[in-house]
Scaffold this active site. Structure first.
Site, mmCIF file in Angstrom:
data_model
loop_
_atom_site.group_PDB
_atom_site.id
_atom_site.type_symbol
_atom_site.label_atom_id
_atom_site.label_comp_id
_atom_site.label_asym_id
_atom_site.label_seq_id
_atom_site.Cartn_x
_atom_site.Cartn_y
_atom_site.Cartn_z
ATOM 1 N N ASP A 49 0.867 -1.173 0.000
ATOM 2 C CA ASP A 49 0.000 0.000 0.000
ATOM 3 C C ASP A 49 0.905 1.225 0.000
ATOM 4 O OD1 ASP A 49 -0.330 1.181 3.117
ATOM 5 O OD2 ASP A 49 0.267 -0.912 2.987
ATOM 6 N N GLU B 103 -7.640 2.717 11.805
ATOM 7 C CA GLU B 103 -6.638 2.229 12.751
ATOM 8 C C GLU B 103 -6.293 3.222 13.852
ATOM 9 O OE1 GLU B 103 -2.538 2.313 10.897
ATOM 10 O OE2 GLU B 103 -3.766 2.234 9.075
#
Length: 180
Positions: free
Chosen positions: A13, A108
């Site tokens: 990513d 997150e």
């Protein structure tokens, strides 16, 4: 959750934080897919997003897109506003059909101190709105020690952060397997 296997596809990513990326070199190193950060919060758009999509596609990589849910999303309504920002960026890149992989929600952080129920409510509102606007079921991305903040999301595919090539993420919050 299942262990990684040597034959699993390898992906990365990326976001604007990585600066310039040579996606042909990335593909040459055995990476087959990339998730690219498009947006964060209700208004942030990555300045590198469209270039990264174009360059990764030209390098032959499979492409996915993700949105970072930030700590300003404290209600389902603000989560839906973040989803609208994300889907708008997807449209600017050619629409959901321009991507090979489902869109992803990167969640997150909980600096707002939301309860597990509130955090799950925000996540669910974001996921449902992205699916409603794109027609594609999104993926949940998080890391092993944060996954326990969610409940009732295990119907969504899971992309779990991998910080070790040997450690298997524990099953949590209803998920018993990862997809990415």
């Amino acid at each position: 959750m299942q262990a990684r296997k040597k034959g699993n596809a390898q992906g990365i990513d990326v976001s604007h934080h990585q600066g310039t990326i040579d996606f042909k070199k990335v593909a040459g190193d055995g990476i087959s897919f990339v998730f690219i950060k498009a947006t964060q919060g209700k208004s942030f758009r990555s300045k590198t997003f469209l270039k990264f999509v174009k360059d990764a596609k030209a390098a032959g990589l499979l492409i996915g897109v993700y949105h970072y849910v930030d700590d300003s999303a404290t209600t389902p309504e603000t989560a839906r506003q973040e989803a609208a920002n994300f889907v708008s960026a997807i449209k600017d890149a050619g629409g959901i059909a321009a991507f090979d992989l489902p869109p992803a929600m990167d969640y997150e952080s909980n600096k707002s101190g939301l309860s597990k129920a509130a955090l799950t409510s925000v996540a669910k509102a974001f996921l449902q709105e992205v699916e409603r606007l794109t027609g594609v079921r999104p993926i949940v991305y998080t890391y092993p020690s944060f996954i326990g903040n969610f409940s009732g999301l295990s119907d969504y595919p899971l992309w779990i952060a991998r910080y070790s090539s040997t450690q298997v993420p524990p099953g949590a919050s209803g998920w018993s397997r990862w997809d990415f």
